[in-house]
Design a protein around this motif. Structure first.
Motif, mmCIF file in Angstrom:
data_model
loop_
_atom_site.group_PDB
_atom_site.id
_atom_site.type_symbol
_atom_site.label_atom_id
_atom_site.label_comp_id
_atom_site.label_asym_id
_atom_site.label_seq_id
_atom_site.Cartn_x
_atom_site.Cartn_y
_atom_site.Cartn_z
ATOM 1 N N GLU A 93 0.833 -1.213 0.000
ATOM 2 C CA GLU A 93 0.000 0.000 0.000
ATOM 3 C C GLU A 93 0.856 1.246 0.000
ATOM 4 O OE1 GLU A 93 -3.118 0.333 2.775
ATOM 5 O OE2 GLU A 93 -4.099 -1.470 2.044
ATOM 6 N N ALA A 94 1.982 1.161 0.641
ATOM 7 C CA ALA A 94 2.929 2.273 0.666
ATOM 8 C C ALA A 94 4.325 1.673 0.564
ATOM 9 C CB ALA A 94 2.781 3.098 1.937
ATOM 10 N N THR A 95 5.007 1.981 -0.527
ATOM 11 C CA THR A 95 6.362 1.471 -0.730
ATOM 12 C C THR A 95 7.301 2.159 0.259
ATOM 13 O OG1 THR A 95 6.690 3.125 -2.447
ATOM 14 C CG2 THR A 95 5.954 0.923 -3.165
ATOM 15 N N PRO A 96 8.545 1.674 0.365
ATOM 16 C CA PRO A 96 9.463 2.263 1.341
ATOM 17 C C PRO A 96 9.562 3.776 1.186
ATOM 18 C CG PRO A 96 10.430 0.293 0.401
ATOM 19 C CD PRO A 96 9.168 0.576 -0.375
ATOM 20 N N HIS A 97 9.367 4.443 2.309
ATOM 21 C CA HIS A 97 9.470 5.900 2.301
ATOM 22 C C HIS A 97 9.998 6.390 3.645
ATOM 23 C CE1 HIS A 97 5.447 4.967 3.820
ATOM 24 N NE2 HIS A 97 5.495 6.106 4.485
ATOM 25 N N LEU A 98 10.640 7.539 3.590
ATOM 26 C CA LEU A 98 11.234 8.145 4.774
ATOM 27 C C LEU A 98 10.142 8.693 5.680
ATOM 28 C CD1 LEU A 98 13.824 9.103 6.265
ATOM 29 C CD2 LEU A 98 13.659 11.206 4.912
ATOM 30 N N ILE A 99 10.193 8.297 6.947
ATOM 31 C CA ILE A 99 9.240 8.772 7.944
ATOM 32 C C ILE A 99 9.839 9.931 8.742
ATOM 33 C CG2 ILE A 99 7.977 8.144 10.051
ATOM 34 C CD1 ILE A 99 6.827 6.881 7.508
ATOM 35 N N ALA A 100 11.094 9.754 9.174
ATOM 36 C CA ALA A 100 11.716 10.791 10.001
ATOM 37 C C ALA A 100 13.237 10.697 9.939
ATOM 38 C CB ALA A 100 11.265 10.644 11.451
ATOM 39 N N LYS A 101 13.874 11.855 10.027
ATOM 40 C CA LYS A 101 15.328 11.926 10.130
ATOM 41 C C LYS A 101 15.672 12.220 11.577
ATOM 42 C CE LYS A 101 16.362 13.417 5.457
ATOM 43 N NZ LYS A 101 17.164 14.323 4.633
ATOM 44 N N MET A 102 16.350 11.266 12.210
ATOM 45 C CA MET A 102 16.788 11.439 13.591
ATOM 46 C C MET A 102 18.250 11.889 13.577
ATOM 47 S SD MET A 102 13.964 10.341 14.830
ATOM 48 C CE MET A 102 12.714 9.087 14.788
ATOM 49 N N HIS A 103 18.795 12.179 14.756
ATOM 50 C CA HIS A 103 20.176 12.651 14.794
ATOM 51 C C HIS A 103 21.175 11.569 14.383
ATOM 52 C CE1 HIS A 103 19.964 10.752 18.760
ATOM 53 N NE2 HIS A 103 21.272 10.710 18.734
ATOM 54 N N ASP A 104 20.855 10.291 14.601
ATOM 55 C CA ASP A 104 21.807 9.229 14.276
ATOM 56 C C ASP A 104 21.293 8.212 13.259
ATOM 57 O OD1 ASP A 104 19.927 8.122 15.968
ATOM 58 O OD2 ASP A 104 21.366 6.885 17.054
ATOM 59 N N HIS A 105 20.034 8.360 12.824
ATOM 60 C CA HIS A 105 19.485 7.424 11.839
ATOM 61 C C HIS A 105 18.254 8.012 11.149
ATOM 62 C CE1 HIS A 105 16.837 6.504 15.286
ATOM 63 N NE2 HIS A 105 15.959 6.085 14.383
ATOM 64 N N LEU A 112 14.403 6.834 9.754
ATOM 65 C CA LEU A 112 13.365 5.816 9.930
ATOM 66 C C LEU A 112 12.583 5.689 8.631
ATOM 67 C CD1 LEU A 112 11.727 3.846 11.659
ATOM 68 C CD2 LEU A 112 10.371 5.808 12.429
ATOM 69 N N TRP A 113 12.593 4.486 8.054
ATOM 70 C CA TRP A 113 11.896 4.184 6.807
ATOM 71 C C TRP A 113 10.824 3.140 7.070
ATOM 72 C CZ3 TRP A 113 13.030 5.907 1.733
ATOM 73 C CH2 TRP A 113 14.075 6.843 1.661
ATOM 74 N N MET A 114 9.698 3.213 6.354
ATOM 75 C CA MET A 114 8.613 2.244 6.517
ATOM 76 C C MET A 114 7.956 1.921 5.183
ATOM 77 S SD MET A 114 6.634 3.376 9.952
ATOM 78 C CE MET A 114 7.519 3.580 11.482
ATOM 79 N N ALA A 115 7.306 0.755 5.162
ATOM 80 C CA ALA A 115 6.468 0.323 4.041
ATOM 81 C C ALA A 115 5.265 -0.388 4.639
ATOM 82 C CB ALA A 115 7.237 -0.610 3.120
ATOM 83 N N PHE A 116 4.105 -0.302 3.968
ATOM 84 C CA PHE A 116 2.863 -0.853 4.520
ATOM 85 C C PHE A 116 2.204 -1.820 3.545
ATOM 86 C CE2 PHE A 116 3.687 3.071 6.681
ATOM 87 C CZ PHE A 116 3.305 2.829 7.986
ATOM 88 N N PHE A 117 1.548 -2.852 4.115
ATOM 89 C CA PHE A 117 0.815 -3.838 3.329
ATOM 90 C C PHE A 117 -0.271 -4.427 4.208
ATOM 91 C CE2 PHE A 117 4.296 -5.867 5.485
ATOM 92 C CZ PHE A 117 3.836 -7.115 5.872
ATOM 93 N N ARG A 118 -1.123 -5.279 3.647
ATOM 94 C CA ARG A 118 -2.222 -5.886 4.409
ATOM 95 C C ARG A 118 -2.187 -7.395 4.303
ATOM 96 N NH1 ARG A 118 -5.906 -2.178 6.370
ATOM 97 N NH2 ARG A 118 -5.666 -0.120 5.458
ATOM 98 N N ASP A 119 -2.714 -8.046 5.333
ATOM 99 C CA ASP A 119 -2.853 -9.499 5.301
ATOM 100 C C ASP A 119 -4.177 -9.838 4.610
ATOM 101 O OD1 ASP A 119 -4.948 -9.291 7.172
ATOM 102 O OD2 ASP A 119 -3.853 -10.284 8.781
ATOM 103 N N PRO A 120 -4.509 -11.134 4.444
ATOM 104 C CA PRO A 120 -5.743 -11.484 3.741
ATOM 105 C C PRO A 120 -7.026 -10.959 4.394
ATOM 106 C CG PRO A 120 -4.282 -13.370 3.797
ATOM 107 C CD PRO A 120 -3.676 -12.318 4.681
ATOM 108 N N ASP A 121 -6.978 -10.584 5.673
ATOM 109 C CA ASP A 121 -8.152 -10.028 6.357
ATOM 110 C C ASP A 121 -8.134 -8.511 6.399
ATOM 111 O OD1 ASP A 121 -9.874 -12.280 7.431
ATOM 112 O OD2 ASP A 121 -7.869 -12.923 8.011
ATOM 113 N N HIS A 122 -7.247 -7.921 5.636
ATOM 114 C CA HIS A 122 -7.120 -6.466 5.525
ATOM 115 C C HIS A 122 -6.558 -5.810 6.787
ATOM 116 C CE1 HIS A 122 -9.000 -6.819 1.678
ATOM 117 N NE2 HIS A 122 -10.011 -7.446 2.231
ATOM 118 N N ASN A 123 -5.917 -6.591 7.656
ATOM 119 C CA ASN A 123 -5.201 -5.997 8.782
ATOM 120 C C ASN A 123 -3.975 -5.292 8.224
ATOM 121 O OD1 ASN A 123 -6.691 -7.034 11.154
ATOM 122 N ND2 ASN A 123 -6.065 -9.016 10.347
#
Length: 130
Positions: free
Chosen positions: A95-107, A109-120
């Motif tokens: 649903e959302a390919t890897p994208h930058l969430i936040a720039k911290m002082h030492d790293h 944070l990247w995330m990607a989103f998807f759903r299971d067969p029950d739409h969780n």
């Protein structure tokens, strides 16, 4: 509990997470075969358990009325683009390919989103050190 014990009390470790599913057999195939999780056991009525590095994941079909309405579980991965490629090869739609969430002082944070067969909604996260 004494006042000192009460002040010191704090929840600090997750032992088990429950995810509502409509079809436990279908969910086992997805979580075990598609996501590659370590299957532990299945128990009546409609429960299945997985080991996620010491945290147990319980798939719960009796709670199916809540399927798709649960909390988001964020799974840590070292190589987010690589993990996304594997899941897409296994037929998972991101649903959302890897994208930058936040720039911290030492790293970052990247995330990607998807759903299971029950739409969780599920997510993968990666902390990229600078």
């Amino acid at each position: 509990m004494s006042e000192t014990a009460t002040e010191a009390f704090g929840l600090a470790q997750i032992g088990q997470i429950s995810v509502p599913v409509s079809d436990v057999a279908r969910a086992i195939l997805f979580y075990r075969d598609t996501l590659g999780m370590k299957f532990l056991f299945q128990a009546p009525p409609g429960l299945a358990f997985f080991d996620l590095g010491g945290v147990r994941l319980m798939l719960d079909s009796p709670a199916r009325a809540n399927a798709g309405k649960g909390s988001v579980i964020y799974y840590k991965v070292a190589d987010l683009p690589g993990a996304c490629r594997v899941l897409m090869e296994r037929g998972v739609y991101l649903e959302a390919t890897p994208h930058l969430i936040a720039k911290m002082h030492d790293h970052e944070l990247w995330m990607a989103f998807f759903r299971d067969p029950d739409h969780n909604l599920l997510a993968m996260m990666s902390e990229i050190r600078k």
